[in-house]
Structures are given as C-alpha cells and as structure tokens.
Design an enzyme around this catalytic site. Sequence first.
Site, PDB file in Angstrom:
ATOM      1  N   GLU A 112       1.020  39.601   2.674  1.00 22.01           N
ATOM      2  CA  GLU A 112      -0.306  40.038   3.102  1.00 22.01           C
ATOM      3  C   GLU A 112      -0.241  40.512   4.554  1.00 22.01           C
ATOM      4  OE1 GLU A 112      -3.249  37.073   2.238  1.00 22.01           O
ATOM      5  OE2 GLU A 112      -2.762  37.027   0.108  1.00 22.01           O
ATOM      6  N   HIS A 226     -13.339  40.747   6.951  1.00 22.93           N
ATOM      7  CA  HIS A 226     -12.326  41.212   6.016  1.00 22.93           C
ATOM      8  C   HIS A 226     -12.565  42.693   5.728  1.00 22.93           C
ATOM      9  CE1 HIS A 226      -9.669  41.466   2.570  1.00 22.93           C
ATOM     10  NE2 HIS A 226      -9.257  40.231   2.798  1.00 22.93           N
ATOM     11  N   ARG A 272      -6.394  41.947  10.411  1.00 26.05           N
ATOM     12  CA  ARG A 272      -7.680  42.278   9.794  1.00 26.05           C
ATOM     13  C   ARG A 272      -8.681  42.883  10.771  1.00 26.05           C
ATOM     14  NH1 ARG A 272      -8.215  36.861   5.949  1.00 26.05           N
ATOM     15  NH2 ARG A 272      -6.860  37.639   4.282  1.00 26.05           N
ATOM     16  N   HIS A 329     -15.959  37.206   6.892  1.00 30.70           N
ATOM     17  CA  HIS A 329     -15.033  36.488   6.020  1.00 30.70           C
ATOM     18  C   HIS A 329     -14.722  35.073   6.491  1.00 30.70           C
ATOM     19  CE1 HIS A 329     -11.968  36.098   2.975  1.00 30.70           C
ATOM     20  NE2 HIS A 329     -10.981  35.974   3.858  1.00 30.70           N
ATOM     21  N   ARG A 364      -7.615  34.857  12.313  1.00 32.13           N
ATOM     22  CA  ARG A 364      -6.816  34.090  11.354  1.00 32.13           C
ATOM     23  C   ARG A 364      -5.806  34.961  10.619  1.00 32.13           C
ATOM     24  NH1 ARG A 364      -7.143  33.171   5.925  1.00 32.13           N
ATOM     25  NH2 ARG A 364      -9.259  33.990   5.688  1.00 32.13           N
TER      26      ARG A 364
END
Length: 518
Positions: A112, A226, A272, A329, A364
């Site tokens: 990811e 997100h 992100r 998110h 994060r």
Amino acid sequence: MPSFDVVIIGSGIAALTAAYQLSADLNVIILTKSKKTNSNSNLAQGGIASAIGKDDSWQTHLTDTLVAGCHHNREDSTKLLVQTGPSYLEELIKEGMVFDLDIQKNLQLGKEGAHSTRRIVHAGGDSTGRELILHMLDRVKNRVQIIEDEMAIDLIIDNQSCIGVETKTFHDTTNQYYGTHIILATGGCGGLYSFTSNDESITGDGLAMAYRAGAQLADLEFIQFHPTLLHVNSKGCGLISEAVRGEGAILVSEDGRKLMKAVHPQEDLAPRDVVARVLHQEMLSGNKVYLDISMISNFEVHFPTITNLCESKGIQINKGLIPVIPGAHFSMGGVLTDHRGRTSIEGLYAVGEVACTGVHGANRLASNSLLEGIVFGNLVADDILNRKKMIIPNRTHAQTRNQYDHPTFILPTKTEIQQMMTENVGIVRSKEHLKIAIEWFETYKQQFDEASLSSLTKDQLISVNMITVGWLIATSALQRRESRGGHFREDYPKEDNLHWYKKEVIRTNQREKMMSLQ
C-alpha cells in the site's frame, strides 16, 4: 449501580483485544453506542502492516512509518509498534485467525501507499477488518458482557480519578457503570465531515468526553483524508482500499490524464495527504476523478467487498473506472497516552484511534491502524493485569447529574456541522477559514459548556460532541502555523522547521510532566 473490574467503551479491534486478554482474570463489560460490529475496524479493507516478509525488517517498517508521519512520531512508541507487531500477529494465527495465503501456503502480502515493500497481511481479500472483528467477537463470547445501543455520554470523575461512565440508552434513559479501570476505545471523528470512510456511529464522542473530564489531548489538527472513497450522486459511499492502487490501479482525470504522474516519486502510492490534495485540487477545478482498475485481472476475486459495494451503487466494474473522492479517514491525534495506554487521569485508559500514542505522527502509514489496535490493546491489558490488585476507588462521592434538568439548546444539524468542517477545516486550511469555523462553533458551544447534558437526547448529545470536537480541531489547526502531513495550511504551505521544533519541545515537556504524575 453496576460495578466491574474493567469498563470498555467501544467495540473495535483495540477494545476487543483488550477485553479478550483481560477477561480471563477480570470482570469486563463492553458498552457500544450502536451494534457491536459498528466500528471502523469492521470496515477496514486493506489489512495489517507487519514486517514478516523475508526481505523486510522492523527497522524498514519503522523508517516507512516515520517518513509517512513527517517525523512527528514518538519514536519510542513507534518502535514498540513495529517491533512487537509480528509476535502479536503470530498469536492471532495460533488462536485461529485465518489470513490469506499464497500458492506456497505462506501469508500473502500486499503493498500500500508509502510502504517500501509488501508487508500487508489480509483476510478475505479486502475484508480483513470484518474477519478480524468476527474472530475476536467469537473469542470474547461467553467471557465478556457486551451492551449494545447504549451511548457513553460522560466519564464519572471523583477525586481526580475516573471511576465510571454515564450512558444514555436507546430509550433515552441514563445508566451509570462503575469500574476500577475505564478504557476509552471509541474510535475517531470522521463523521464530522461530509465525506468520510468511517462508520456512521463515529462522531468524536470519546474525544469530547475526555475533554470534558479534563484529560490531556494532543495533535487534533492532524486529520487524514483518504484519497479514494466511492463517489456516487455527490456522496461518499464507502472506501476503495489503497490496496487497489497497490495492485496497479492509477488515478485519472475525466480525459484520462494520470493525476499522480511526476507529482511524487511513488506516484499513486504516495502518502495519503499528498494524493488527497492533488485530487482535491482537481475537483475544485470542476473535474471528476476516477480510479482506473482496468489493468487488474480478476478484480472481483481480489476485491470482493469493493466489487459488491460498487455494484450496489450501480457502478459496473467491467468498465474499468471507479469514480472517487477524498474523505475523512483517520485522526492521528487524540487523548494523550503513554505506551501503556494510561492517560493524564488516573484510572482512565485510551486505546485505538481515540488515543494519541504518537505512532502515526502527522500522517498515518496505511494499515498501521489495525496493527496499533492489536499491539496497544495488548499493552493496555498487560498494564491493567499488573495493577489488578489496586484498591477500588471510593464511589460514595461520585457526582450524579440532575435527571430533571432539561436545558433548551439551539443546535445545528449534523449535516450543517459536516458542511462547516468540510468547507473550513478540511483538506486545505487557512487562518481565515479556521476562524470562521471557530466562531461558528463557539456561538453554540457557549450554551452547553457549563450545562448538564444527561437530560439531552442521544441525537442532541451527538451534536454537542461534534461541536466540541470540531472546535478542538479548528483551534488546534489555527495554532499550528505550518503544513505537515494531514494538516495543510495554504497560508503556510511549507514546513516551518523552527516552529515545528519549538512545538515539539513544548509537546515533549508536557508529555514528560504528565507521565511523571503516574
């Protein structure tokens, strides 16, 4: 007045992990605002990040986490997260949790955004969170009492210690639950925004309760958006996991232009906050954004949850394009804790997204959230078990609220609060817009700052909590005069390292002072 060894507020992975470890020796109860499966953990698609691959190491995982977090992370807690994560994952597997395997029967690892290698363990393709929650619910069955549809409205504080929680039932009656240890595991605050990947029940309640109780909070300005929520009929309709881009999908404009090309070295797998801002700017220009999945073979097999979500909203996967929009998110900030989950209030723990352990920094790293819930859920349980002989607090002096006091508040609707946050405290911020939000929240906040809340309905209490947390996020964002990770100021677009250093010195001193009191 029911009394327990441990009262846990919330039913996500952090709550269930702690409950399972504690329930062998202690009397544990879980209180949840909605149903026991209503949590962000249950919705998590990607998986659990863990350095278990033969070419991976906890040091590499640590570096990726620190880089994604813009080096705002607490390195000691982050190191603890990535070092112990693999062993806790092994324990889950030994206890029967089934993860996806490759042809050689080894754990299948996905990749990811902002990860330098494949290290995401997943279950059911893109159903990791649901499979994990069902597994843990089965583990706590017959060991832990779970009360559904009962909303925690305030912590009960006596002699500067947390000794219980007051709740509001489905029928708007109030209850009080007392415990030697109280654990906040209520999740984040994504529901404050118009577009969010969060479960509908997530409206910042734990943060608001902790604030009213006097607990220290930190880093609330850092909200992760997100990049890819399904976008249908002007609504965000659910998450499209970053794992899809990990398998090769790319973000494109209406005319097929590759939006992340040459923007960042990792392009579509950039952090992100970077991707979300690019998409935000594209949509401000009046253009639609799509996720091109045409290069992924057998998409339905790899991503069954996303396939079902798209088809339920009339999006045909075989056309290769999924309309997307950024949405709130994850909250990197929260109730300030040490690495054992202890807060600044004796007897009160916080774990999961509601807590600020410092492991996420300013942004994060993907799939570190379930990992955090598992690791720190265990660490909180360990600390409580080590302190289980602690004297039970004296409950005779606990203050109860007047059940017959019915204040009349003029409150905005949930939609109005979400619009205010999205327009003024969203992906891109400025002093002007933050002040607009702060002043708006304060016109309502002054009504209930000193008032009793127990006689309000659950809907009114949710609005009060959203106003409180919205104000906290906006005021925190106004104070941080720089751009870092999930906090982007268009009036301070570059990182101000001197300002960051001064903030860090203050933050470290406050943390050390708080921890010295425990």
